[in-house]
Motif scaffolding. Structure first.
Motif, PDB file in Angstrom:
ATOM      1  N   LEU A 134       0.825  -1.200   0.000  1.00 27.92           N
ATOM      2  CA  LEU A 134       0.000   0.000   0.000  1.00 27.92           C
ATOM      3  C   LEU A 134       0.865   1.258   0.000  1.00 27.92           C
ATOM      4  CD1 LEU A 134      -3.214   0.552   2.015  1.00 27.92           C
ATOM      5  CD2 LEU A 134      -1.387   2.205   2.253  1.00 27.92           C
ATOM      6  N   ASP A 135       1.965   1.234   0.758  1.00 31.75           N
ATOM      7  CA  ASP A 135       2.821   2.410   0.866  1.00 31.75           C
ATOM      8  C   ASP A 135       3.579   2.712  -0.421  1.00 31.75           C
ATOM      9  OD1 ASP A 135       2.102   3.015   3.414  1.00 31.75           O
ATOM     10  OD2 ASP A 135       3.804   2.037   4.361  1.00 31.75           O
ATOM     11  N   SER A 181      -7.561  11.587  -7.656  1.00 31.11           N
ATOM     12  CA  SER A 181      -7.786  10.287  -7.026  1.00 31.11           C
ATOM     13  C   SER A 181      -9.241   9.853  -7.177  1.00 31.11           C
ATOM     14  CB  SER A 181      -7.416  10.335  -5.542  1.00 31.11           C
ATOM     15  OG  SER A 181      -6.027  10.521  -5.386  1.00 31.11           O
ATOM     16  N   ILE A 219      -9.478   5.787   0.089  1.00 29.45           N
ATOM     17  CA  ILE A 219      -8.459   6.700   0.608  1.00 29.45           C
ATOM     18  C   ILE A 219      -7.477   7.080  -0.489  1.00 29.45           C
ATOM     19  CG2 ILE A 219      -6.515   6.909   2.208  1.00 29.45           C
ATOM     20  CD1 ILE A 219      -7.963   5.229   4.163  1.00 29.45           C
ATOM     21  N   ASN A 245      -4.137   7.642  -1.433  1.00 36.79           N
ATOM     22  CA  ASN A 245      -2.994   7.143  -0.675  1.00 36.79           C
ATOM     23  C   ASN A 245      -1.692   7.758  -1.156  1.00 36.79           C
ATOM     24  OD1 ASN A 245      -1.822   5.373   1.301  1.00 36.79           O
ATOM     25  ND2 ASN A 245      -1.035   4.172  -0.411  1.00 36.79           N
ATOM     26  N   SER A 285      -0.686   6.789   9.313  1.00 39.50           N
ATOM     27  CA  SER A 285      -1.641   7.449   8.423  1.00 39.50           C
ATOM     28  C   SER A 285      -3.043   6.908   8.660  1.00 39.50           C
ATOM     29  CB  SER A 285      -1.246   7.192   6.962  1.00 39.50           C
ATOM     30  OG  SER A 285      -1.426   5.820   6.651  1.00 39.50           O
ATOM     31  N   ALA A 309      -4.839   5.694   6.421  1.00 37.00           N
ATOM     32  CA  ALA A 309      -4.930   4.441   5.671  1.00 37.00           C
ATOM     33  C   ALA A 309      -4.541   3.255   6.530  1.00 37.00           C
ATOM     34  CB  ALA A 309      -4.044   4.505   4.425  1.00 37.00           C
ATOM     35  N   HIS A 310      -3.450   3.368   7.282  1.00 35.90           N
ATOM     36  CA  HIS A 310      -3.012   2.254   8.113  1.00 35.90           C
ATOM     37  C   HIS A 310      -3.974   1.990   9.261  1.00 35.90           C
ATOM     38  CE1 HIS A 310       1.465   2.552   6.763  1.00 35.90           C
ATOM     39  NE2 HIS A 310       0.682   1.983   5.877  1.00 35.90           N
ATOM     40  N   LEU A 357      -6.934   0.335   7.739  1.00 33.77           N
ATOM     41  CA  LEU A 357      -6.571  -0.966   7.192  1.00 33.77           C
ATOM     42  C   LEU A 357      -6.566  -2.042   8.270  1.00 33.77           C
ATOM     43  CD1 LEU A 357      -5.494  -2.586   4.731  1.00 33.77           C
ATOM     44  CD2 LEU A 357      -3.193  -1.959   5.471  1.00 33.77           C
ATOM     45  N   LEU A 397     -11.260  -1.726   1.993  1.00 28.82           N
ATOM     46  CA  LEU A 397     -10.633  -0.422   1.777  1.00 28.82           C
ATOM     47  C   LEU A 397     -10.033  -0.381   0.373  1.00 28.82           C
ATOM     48  CD1 LEU A 397      -8.369   1.615   4.110  1.00 28.82           C
ATOM     49  CD2 LEU A 397      -7.431   0.869   1.918  1.00 28.82           C
ATOM     50  N   ALA A 424      -7.395   1.815  -1.686  1.00 26.61           N
ATOM     51  CA  ALA A 424      -6.373   2.866  -1.641  1.00 26.61           C
ATOM     52  C   ALA A 424      -6.047   3.266  -3.065  1.00 26.61           C
ATOM     53  CB  ALA A 424      -5.125   2.356  -0.925  1.00 26.61           C
TER      54      ALA A 424
END
Length: 371
Positions: free
Chosen positions: A222-223, A260, A338, A340, A353, A355-356, A359, A366, A368
């Motif tokens: 994801l990152d 996005s 999100i 991301n 974040s 997101a984390h 998640l 979710l 991203a």
């Protein structure tokens, strides 16, 4: 976002080298979209880096269509023949849930599926993403580990084929890949090779938060990934995703969020969706600026996506996110989206974040979307 309500105000569409920025500007103008370049080194333009291609906000949908039609691939000789859904698997129940979602998505959009399993060699072996003990036996040679991985993938493929026959899984074409290496890097490399439209991965969800540690493969991908990723908790209701109607979309109230959302609208059909926009802004922001940005974002979304119903939802995002989870339950939220941004290990350790947090603390799928 700026204070101006001028529909001709400029937003950044892309940041490229000077050479690529000039090419994109030319393509946009051929399509009738006015574009300007910023941050150009006038004395030596050919060495300029980080040149911004800017367009009028109202031209964004048309500009994105141009960008997508000219999307460069990591491998110039590779031209995708069809939409590809990449599903990393470890042969667990998490993988079955991910396959149900990924195969349904591929079926809906006339695509195909790539199943990927990554294993570590004897020297670099460590626990697999979801605690599988498939290769835990000490002393296995690299050849034996690979043989086990190939056999496990063969058995998994047979299991999925039987599910297709029994109509428990969407009937789409799929291929398999088994690779040695760090799992998250294998996923990223494979996504680039197949130009994945979507990556579908499993997560532990609320029942196993204690295992959602720093090393989670889903979090690592994801990152670093530039492709949309759908994270599917083990306890998620996969059947609701095909007809997702109630969606939460986090927004920092910046122009990039518009990009996005457009990518999200191309990833999933948004017709008839109720989109709850949840603003995430720093407390130090000027309140007047924030209110103006909210108004501009809502005006833009309502104008360009009339097929959706938008609501600006103010939800307190405390550390434990309790108010947010209450909101998702009361409104029967099907999906959390999100934008991301790439982060790093230090940001994840000391300032996790949204997101984390989402998640690893939810049974709601979710999505991203890379910024």
């Amino acid at each position: 976002m700026k204070h101006s309500n001028d529909p001709n105000r400029l937003i950044t569409l892309a940041i490229h080298t000077y050479e690529r920025a000039v090419v994109l500007k030319s393509q946009l103008e051929q399509a009738g979209v006015t574009a300007v370049l910023h941050n150009v080194n006038l004395s030596e333009p050919v060495v300029s880096a980080g040149v911004r291609v800017r367009i009028r906000e109202k031209d964004l949908p048309q500009a994105l269509a141009v960008v997508e039609s000219q999307q460069p691939h990591a491998n110039a000789s590779f031209i995708p023949k069809s939409l590809k859904v990449l599903i990393p698997v470890d042969f667990s129940e998490y993988s079955i849930k991910s396959c149900m979602v990924g195969f349904n998505y591929a079926k809906r959009y006339n695509g195909t599926v790539v199943l990927l399993h990554a294993y570590m060699n004897g020297e670099r072996k460590f626990a697999l993403p979801f605690g599988s003990d498939l290769y835990e036996k000490i002393g296995d040679s690299d050849g034996a580990i690979r043989s086990k991985a190939l056999l496990a993938m063969k058995d998994f493929r047979s299991k999925l084929e039987k599910m297709i026959v029994d109509q428990q899984l969407a009937n789409v074409s799929f291929e398999t890949a088994v690779r040695e290496g760090v799992p998250e890097q294998c996923v990223l490399n494979c996504a680039e090779e197949v130009q994945a439209r979507l990556i579908v991965m499993g997560t532990a969800g609320t029942s196993q938060k204690e295992r959602a540690a720093l090393g989670s493969v889903t979090a690592e991908v994801l990152d670093a990934c530039r492709f949309p990723i759908m994270a599917i908790p083990k306890n998620a209701d996969a059947s609701r995703l095909g007809q997702a109607k109630n969606v939460v979309f986090f927004s920092n109230l910046i122009p990039n969020d518009l990009l996005s959302f457009d990518l999200f609208s191309h990833t999933l059909s948004v017709k008839g969706m109720k989109v709850n926009i949840v603003p995430v802004v720093e407390k130090k922001n000027n309140p007047k600026y924030t209110e103006e940005a909210k108004k501009q974002l809502m005006n833009y979304c309502q104008e360009h996506y009339p097929q959706c119903e938008f609501t600006l939802t103010e939800v307190a995002l405390e550390k434990n996110l309790d108010a947010f989870w209450n909101f998702t339950q009361q409104n029967e939220i099907d999906l959390i989206v999100i934008p991301n941004k790439k982060t790093n290990i230090f940001a994840r350790l000391f300032n996790p974040s949204i997101a984390h947090k989402v998640l690893f603390a939810s049974d709601i799928p979710l999505l991203a979307v890379p910024v």
